[in-house]
Scaffold this active site. Structure first.
Site, PDB file in Angstrom:
ATOM      1  N   ASP A 210       0.840  -1.196   0.000  1.00 38.71           N
ATOM      2  CA  ASP A 210       0.000   0.000   0.000  1.00 38.71           C
ATOM      3  C   ASP A 210       0.874   1.244   0.000  1.00 38.71           C
ATOM      4  O   ASP A 210       1.874   1.314   0.731  1.00 38.71           O
ATOM      5  CB  ASP A 210      -0.863  -0.035   1.276  1.00 38.71           C
ATOM      6  N   GLU A 276       1.768  -0.498  -5.033  1.00 44.25           N
ATOM      7  CA  GLU A 276       0.775   0.513  -5.375  1.00 44.25           C
ATOM      8  C   GLU A 276       1.517   1.841  -5.340  1.00 44.25           C
ATOM      9  O   GLU A 276       1.696   2.437  -4.289  1.00 44.25           O
ATOM     10  CB  GLU A 276      -0.373   0.528  -4.359  1.00 44.25           C
TER      11      GLU A 276
HETATM   12  C1  NOJ Z   1      -4.423   2.989  -0.898  1.00 41.71           C
HETATM   13  C2  NOJ Z   1      -5.555   2.052  -0.591  1.00 41.71           C
HETATM   14  O1  NOJ Z   1      -5.879   1.333  -1.747  1.00 41.71           O
HETATM   15  C3  NOJ Z   1      -6.684   2.909  -0.091  1.00 41.71           C
HETATM   16  O2  NOJ Z   1      -7.882   2.203  -0.004  1.00 41.71           O
HETATM   17  C4  NOJ Z   1      -6.276   3.494   1.239  1.00 41.71           C
HETATM   18  O3  NOJ Z   1      -7.272   4.364   1.700  1.00 41.71           O
HETATM   19  C5  NOJ Z   1      -4.966   4.276   1.103  1.00 41.71           C
HETATM   20  N1  NOJ Z   1      -3.984   3.582   0.330  1.00 41.71           N
HETATM   21  C6  NOJ Z   1      -4.379   4.551   2.461  1.00 41.71           C
HETATM   22  O4  NOJ Z   1      -3.917   3.374   3.054  1.00 41.71           O
END
Ligand code: NOJ
Length: 528
Positions: A210, A276
């Site tokens: 993440d 991500e």
């Molecule tokens: C990306 C995640 O996919 C999202 O759902 C989340 O709110 C943020 N990162 C913060 O962790």
């Protein structure tokens, strides 16, 4: 069975399970791990290779689990560690790999480290695990810098004043309940190495990292020169390399990923991590997948491409142009739990769903790994969730609808909500009654259904995904047509307004009905 010696993830189709909304075994209205386990045969039969499960760790759920209060356990709402083990065992028996979410940029404010930091006070080693700073300006009443939160508003929370009137602020690039960790503190690094080992030892096949472009911040936490709307927000992403972003994509993060790669490689079974990383350009994202860093990064450019043959072709070309120099294999994604579902993004209704099917079909012929988001195989659209039921922290901070719409639970069977999602209790987000026609049960065996299209495409994909050449030749066709050849398979997608002629050959899969040997608008086909 795969015959190639390539690592399993290289051409894997990974199905994203949004744990809160996939399947609810205990009937409390919220999805859970036993629910996922029960539905694993569905995923095997769909024909995917792996599942990525969104965070199921103990969490106050202020950001749907992306606010983790304990990285080494399972939230009782979702089950137990034994349930996680059972899920892993069953998935592996069925030949499915399991990727879990890792949230290293921030913890929950309920994490014991943050609670200790609050108790310990300014200057303490406990506070140094996070980013606490004094305020600026007269009386130090202003936030420590001008950064804004991805979820809206300033990125700093002020603590109550101590008896001497002094106070500190802490950084949160997301919700105020998600304090950012200080990755320059070696304890943080050591803690996450332990977290990785804990889950690898239990048998997970990989991690979805993440906010992988976060973690390290500019050392001095200097002001951002040109304040601009949040860089995480999809519309503002992947434009030019000109924004000043002292909070994202700092060089130090790459050393960490080298360390993680060594750790992953010390296990058998091609354990992997997918980043991500919402960086400013594809080239910046490519840096995350250099040979000694993470194996994959989401290709958000594909998700951001317009319904336009030229745009889609450019994205394909650019993907290879940026990944080839680092020797990485691409990924493709059209939907996830943070964005408008692609059927809705492409216009919604019949047309939107037709385009979504076509885009997916084109995607599934490309070399590399494809990420699917639960429910897209049913042609689900984003849903208008009533205001009083919205849960997204970004909604509360900005008043803008952002993500609840794509998180509505899966319709499995039956004529009325909750459509076999769980017991009788209505799920945490309401399901539209029109989904009766879109349940797994309603679409199974139904000719032309989106579910059967996915099943067929995934089945045919298996016949060439690992063996076909990795080169993609974009073919010169009408401007409104995306056409490419990959070894034995030719793909044509009609993004125009008129039917177009089909190339010669056998139709392997078509996303919509073909008429008189022609490909209608909003349709794609594989010819072999
Ligand atoms: C990306 C995640 O996919 C999202 O759902 C989340 O709110 C943020 N990162 C913060 O962790």
């Amino acid at each position: 069975m795969r015959t190639s010696t390539a690592p399993w993830w290289r051409d894997a189709v990974v199905y994203q399970v949004y744990v809160r909304s996939f399947a609810d075994a205990n009937g409390d209205g919220l999805g859970d791990l036993p629910g996922i386990t029960k539905r694993l045969p569905y995923l095997r039969d769909l024909g995917v290779d792996a599942l990525w499960i969104t965070p199921f760790y103990p969490s106050p759920q202020h950001d749907a689990g992306y606010d983790v209060s304990d990285y080494l356990d399972v939230d009782p709402r979702f089950g137990t560690l034994a349930d996680a083990d059972a899920l892993l065992t069953r998935a592996h028996q069925l030949g499915l790999r399991v990727v879990v979410d890792l949230v290293p940029n921030h913890t929950s404010d309920q994490h014991e480290w943050f609670q200790q930091a609050l108790a310990a006070g300014p200057g303490s080693p406990e506070r140094d695990r996070f980013l606490f700073r004094k305020g600026r300006g007269r009386g130090r009443t202003q936030p420590p810098n001008n950064w804004t939160s991805v979820f809206g508003g300033i990125a700093w929370e002020k603590l109550p004043e101590g008896p001497d009137g002094s106070t500190e602020w802490y950084l949160h690039l997301f919700d105020r309940t998600q304090p950012d960790l200080n990755w320059r503190n070696p304890e943080v690094r050591a803690m996450f190495a332990d977290v990785l080992r804990f889950w690898l030892d239990r048998g997970v096949d990989g991690f979805r990292v993440d906010v992988a472009h976060g973690l390290f911040k500019d050392k001095a936490l200097r002001d951002q020169r040109s304040a601009h709307p949040s860089s995480q927000h999809v519309e503002s992403m992947l434009e030019t390399d000109t924004k000043d972003e002292p909070m994202w994509d700092q060089p130090e993060v790459h050393d960490l990923y080298r360390e993680w790669r060594r750790l992953l490689d010390s296990y058998d079974g091609d354990r992997m991590a997918v980043a991500e990383a919402w960086t400013q350009t594809p080239a910046r994202t490519a840096a995350f997948v250099r040979p000694d860093e993470l194996q994959q990064a989401f290709n958000f450019a594909w998700l951001l491409a317009k319904w336009d043959a030229g745009d889609l072709a450019d994205c394909i070309r650019r993907t290879f142009a940026t990944l080839d120099p680092v020797g990485a294999s691409p990924t493709w994604v059209l939907s996830n739990h943070d964005v408008v579902r692609h059927a809705t993004r492409y216009g919604g209704g019949k047309v939107g769903v037709a385009r979504a099917r076509a885009a997916t079909l084109a995607m599934l012929a490309l070399p590399g790994s494809a990420y699917l988001y639960q429910g897209e195989e049913l042609g689900l659209e984003s849903v208008d969730v009533p205001e009083e039921l919205r849960q997204d922290p970004a909604w509360f901070r900005t008043g803008k609808v952002w993500r609840d719409h794509c998180r509505v639970p899966m319709p499995w069977s039956g004529a009325r909500p909750p459509f076999g999602f769980g017991g009788r209790k209505q799920p945490w987000l309401p399901m539209p009654s029109e989904w009766a026609a879109l349940t797994v049960q309603a679409q199974t065996g139904k000719r032309g259904s989106t579910l059967e299209l996915y099943r067929k495409a995934l089945k045919v994909r298996r016949t060439f995904a690992t063996s076909a050449p990795r080169e993609v030749e974009i073919l010169d066709r009408a401007r409104s047509v995306l056409a490419f050849r990959r070894g034995p398979v030719t793909v044509v997608l009609n993004a125009g307004k008129r039917p177009v002629a089909l190339p010669k050959g056998k139709v392997l899969v078509n996303s919509g009905r073909l008429a008189d040997g022609k490909l209608p608008p909003d349709t794609a086909v594989w010819i072999g």
